[in-house]
Design a protein around this motif. Structure first.
Motif, PDB file in Angstrom:
ATOM      1  N   ASN A  49       0.809  -1.213   0.000  1.00 50.25           N
ATOM      2  CA  ASN A  49       0.000   0.000   0.000  1.00 50.25           C
ATOM      3  C   ASN A  49       0.847   1.270   0.000  1.00 50.25           C
ATOM      4  O   ASN A  49       0.373   2.323  -0.423  1.00 50.25           O
ATOM      5  CB  ASN A  49      -0.992  -0.007   1.162  1.00 50.25           C
ATOM      6  N   LEU A  50       2.088   1.159   0.454  1.00 55.52           N
ATOM      7  CA  LEU A  50       2.992   2.313   0.360  1.00 55.52           C
ATOM      8  C   LEU A  50       3.491   2.531  -1.068  1.00 55.52           C
ATOM      9  O   LEU A  50       4.021   3.582  -1.384  1.00 55.52           O
ATOM     10  CB  LEU A  50       4.197   2.132   1.290  1.00 55.52           C
ATOM     11  N   GLY A  51       3.316   1.533  -1.922  1.00 48.61           N
ATOM     12  CA  GLY A  51       3.786   1.663  -3.303  1.00 48.61           C
ATOM     13  C   GLY A  51       5.260   1.345  -3.459  1.00 48.61           C
ATOM     14  O   GLY A  51       5.903   1.794  -4.413  1.00 48.61           O
ATOM     15  N   LEU A  52       5.807   0.548  -2.554  1.00 43.76           N
ATOM     16  CA  LEU A  52       7.234   0.236  -2.601  1.00 43.76           C
ATOM     17  C   LEU A  52       7.562  -0.934  -3.524  1.00 43.76           C
ATOM     18  O   LEU A  52       8.718  -1.132  -3.873  1.00 43.76           O
ATOM     19  CB  LEU A  52       7.761  -0.061  -1.193  1.00 43.76           C
ATOM     20  N   ILE A  53       6.555  -1.704  -3.914  1.00 38.27           N
ATOM     21  CA  ILE A  53       6.770  -2.839  -4.821  1.00 38.27           C
ATOM     22  C   ILE A  53       6.584  -2.351  -6.254  1.00 38.27           C
ATOM     23  O   ILE A  53       5.497  -1.943  -6.638  1.00 38.27           O
ATOM     24  CB  ILE A  53       5.804  -4.006  -4.516  1.00 38.27           C
ATOM     25  N   TYR A  54       7.656  -2.394  -7.027  1.00 40.54           N
ATOM     26  CA  TYR A  54       7.597  -1.911  -8.411  1.00 40.54           C
ATOM     27  C   TYR A  54       7.278  -3.023  -9.404  1.00 40.54           C
ATOM     28  O   TYR A  54       6.588  -2.802 -10.390  1.00 40.54           O
ATOM     29  CB  TYR A  54       8.913  -1.263  -8.800  1.00 40.54           C
ATOM     30  N   ASP A  55       7.794  -4.234  -9.166  1.00 38.41           N
ATOM     31  CA  ASP A  55       7.579  -5.302 -10.135  1.00 38.41           C
ATOM     32  C   ASP A  55       7.787  -6.652  -9.461  1.00 38.41           C
ATOM     33  O   ASP A  55       8.645  -6.780  -8.585  1.00 38.41           O
ATOM     34  CB  ASP A  55       8.541  -5.159 -11.320  1.00 38.41           C
TER      35      ASP A  55
END
Length: 104
Positions: free
Chosen positions: A29-35
């Motif tokens: 949910n923090l948006g730290l996973i890019y791929d």
């Protein structure tokens, strides 16, 4: 052969159990996973970032990611790649995370 899409969904759900220790919100949910790339053999490559390059807890977050993803039956190997491009910023967070932090 594994179902790569279902495995990827399971990985994302598992990663929601890994929290940024300073912010207290999960890394998805923090948006730290890019791929997330899953091979036919169950090898997983995760491209992710942290909120700051100097995060003192980077090693513990990386180890937590490896642990939760490795626990999935179909996963045979996990590689975590910390990247800094594009740099993380609050606009990458989910609406839920923004609401929790009071960001419009």
């Amino acid at each position: 052969m594994i179902d790569k899409e279902k495995t990827k969904e399971r990985i994302i759900e598992s990663l929601k159990g890994v929290y940024d220790p300073e912010i207290g919100i999960d890394i998805v949910n923090l948006g730290l996973i890019y791929d997330i790339d899953v091979s036919d053999r169950g090898e997983v490559d995760i491209k992710m970032t942290l909120t700051t390059p100097g995060c003192p807890l980077a090693g513990s977050v990386e180890e937590a990611v490896k642990a939760v993803v490795s626990a999935i039956d179909e996963v045979k190997d996990v590689n975590v790649h910390l990247v800094w491009d594009p740099p993380w910023n609050p606009s990458m967070m989910s609406e839920e995370a923004k609401q929790i932090l009071g960001i419009e």
